[in-house]
Motif scaffolding. Structure first.
Motif, PDB file in Angstrom:
ATOM      1  N   PRO A  50      40.075  38.924  36.896  1.00 20.04           N
ATOM      2  CA  PRO A  50      40.985  37.862  36.438  1.00 20.04           C
ATOM      3  C   PRO A  50      40.237  36.564  36.151  1.00 20.04           C
ATOM      4  O   PRO A  50      39.383  36.124  36.920  1.00 20.04           O
ATOM      5  N   TYR A  67      36.325  43.736  31.801  1.00 21.35           N
ATOM      6  CA  TYR A  67      36.037  44.203  33.155  1.00 21.35           C
ATOM      7  C   TYR A  67      37.215  44.065  34.116  1.00 21.35           C
ATOM      8  O   TYR A  67      37.085  44.415  35.298  1.00 21.35           O
ATOM      9  N   ARG A  68      38.314  43.509  33.626  1.00 20.48           N
ATOM     10  CA  ARG A  68      39.537  43.367  34.440  1.00 20.48           C
ATOM     11  C   ARG A  68      39.339  42.443  35.643  1.00 20.48           C
ATOM     12  O   ARG A  68      40.045  42.569  36.637  1.00 20.48           O
ATOM     13  N   GLN A  98      37.670  39.165  31.659  1.00 17.13           N
ATOM     14  CA  GLN A  98      38.954  39.732  32.097  1.00 17.13           C
ATOM     15  C   GLN A  98      39.368  40.886  31.195  1.00 17.13           C
ATOM     16  O   GLN A  98      39.824  41.940  31.670  1.00 17.13           O
TER      17      GLN A  98
END
Length: 469
Positions: free
Chosen positions: A334, A331-332, A328
């Motif tokens: 969630p 690489y964002r 998260q």
């Protein structure tokens, strides 16, 4: 079909199980189990370092199960003059739990002895080696194989011969014949092998460089390509492994490997090392990658010394895994909500309708009819349902690919455990997961060398230097 009415299909179960494995493998690991140099103590003693464990129904002998455990990571071909023997002062074990109490009901133990014909030469072999008893093989090893149960120990093989390290084509022009000669029959059926092999694990280990450098497009380098390892393999009838000898009523087993060494060492003035004081477990491995990315560095050695029935002390690293948080942040994508009870089922209990939120029957010892549920203890093991036959068309993603004969139902040599674990850890089994999760992987999907079609299945050792591949 491993599915009950009103329950999710085995695909979901596998995914959950893989997720647990992934979480266990992608978070800092608390293991003394050693997978390719991940734990501090055993990384300095490669002869004691477990790298991988495999368990599968034998594809060419489906009434049997093959168990494989590897030691000594990153063996460079041409690594003379001593090459890569097994340790003489260690016990190498493959453990089987058939009743789910997280204790070994059966242990196969190999111990080794080394011999030199001539200590006044630096050579591993003094000429062309054409057989295991060739006088030109200057160094060789033998082993004793015992089957240990609550009733005691039975010697299955005494003075078994180890296939030597593969020195090169000039020294060993028919290495395949040497390896085949090291396959030894077992009393009552089955066979075993000890020797060097190509490392069957395939993956991009650049995960430690901020998860592939913060750019998944950079994956694809097989870090283990070209290296060898030391293999112990055993193939036995299913009835030998099953609870009460009945693989129909009790088809599920748990498997893990351990290494033990004598507790006390005395070193004399010429560097002879004498050890005594009883066996102490120093390394352990069951599910892949757990040692490397699930247990934090401060507890890896503790995990390696811990028996499975004490695994509750590491529960927090499964319910609140580190890897999804890292993904998260970098690489964002969630991270799934915690606590991850789905991973507890996948990682510590195996998949069964009564075990947790993943209501699928796949590979928990609780599925065995003669198991006492009250005596079941959650623990980290590689679990195999022996009732599932070998697949006619194996899928590298195992259960995630619709192939219930593969990981995490046991582990075959060609199973892509890295991709499965990563996707499960990121929630591919959970509803409404981000679409990006479906394609996660390291882009290393197969082993460089084809596996053999018969026992011990592992490919022959590499002879070309890694920097020439």
């Amino acid at each position: 079909m491993l599915q009950h009415p009103g329950r999710r299909p085995a695909l979901g179960v596998v995914a959950a199980f893989a997720a647990a494995a992934c979480v266990a493998s992608l978070a800092p690991t608390v293991t003394r189990a050693s997978s390719h140099r991940e734990a501090p103590l055993v990384s300095g003693e490669p002869q004691l370092d477990n790298t991988d464990v495999y368990a599968f129904v034998s594809p060419d002998a489906p009434n049997t199960v093959t168990l494989i455990a590897n030691w000594v990571p990153f063996e460079e071909p041409n690594g003379g003059p001593t090459f890569y023997p097994f340790a003489n002062d260690a016990a190498y074990d493959i453990n089987i739990d058939s009743n789910g109490d997280a204790r070994a009901d059966l242990t196969y133990r190999w111990t080794f002895n080394s011999t030199y014909r001539n200590r006044n030469t630096f050579l591993y072999n003094t000429g062309v080696v054409t057989s295991l008893d060739d006088p030109d093989l200057n160094f060789w090893q033998t082993y004793r194989l015992e089957a240990i149960t609550a009733a005691g120990s039975t010697v299955l093989v005494d003075n078994g011969r180890v296939a030597p390290s593969r020195v090169g084509q000039a020294s060993m022009p028919n290495y395949a014949a040497l390896a085949d000669a090291a396959i030894t029959a077992l009393p009552g059926g089955g066979r075993t092998f000890a020797g060097q092999a190509d490392d069957p694990f395939f993956l991009d280990l650049r995960i430690f460089d901020l998860l592939y450098g913060g750019d998944f497009s950079e994956v694809g380098q097989d870090t283990v390509r070209g290296y060898n390892t030391n293999t112990l393999a055993i193939q036995v009838p299913k009835s030998v492994l099953a609870l009460r000898g009945d693989a129909t009523r009790n088809p599920v087993i748990g498997v893990w490997s351990t290494t033990s060494r004598q507790r006390i060492e005395v070193v004399d003035t010429v560097n002879n090392r004498n050890r005594y004081g009883g066996w102490q477990q120093v390394s352990r491995l069951g599910m892949p990658l757990v040692n490397e990315v699930v247990i934090p560095v401060g507890r890896k050695d503790e995990f390696n010394a811990t028996a499975p029935h004490n695994d509750s002390r590491f529960l927090q690293f499964v319910t609140n895994p580190e890897v999804p948080r890292l993904v998260q942040g970098i690489y964002r994508i969630p991270a799934p909500a915690t606590p991850r009870q789905d991973l507890v089922e996948v990682f510590l209990t195996g998949l069964c309708g009564a075990c947790g939120p993943v209501a699928v029957d796949l590979n928990s010892q609780r599925l065995n009819r003669d198991v006492n549920p009250a005596a079941f203890v959650p623990s980290e093991q590689l679990r195999l349902n022996m009732s599932i036959p070998p697949s006619a068309a194996p899928h590298r993603l195992g259960v995630l690919g619709g192939d219930n004969a593969g990981f995490p139902n046991g582990r075959r040599l060609a199973d892509d455990v890295t991709d499965v674990t990563l996707r499960v850890a990121e929630g591919v089994l959970l509803p409404n997961h981000p679409p990006a999760v479906d394609g996660l992987g390291d882009a290393v999907n197969t082993n460089t060398i084809p596996f053999r079609g018969a026992f011990p299945y592992v490919a022959l050792p590499n002879v070309v230097a890694v920097n020439q591949n």
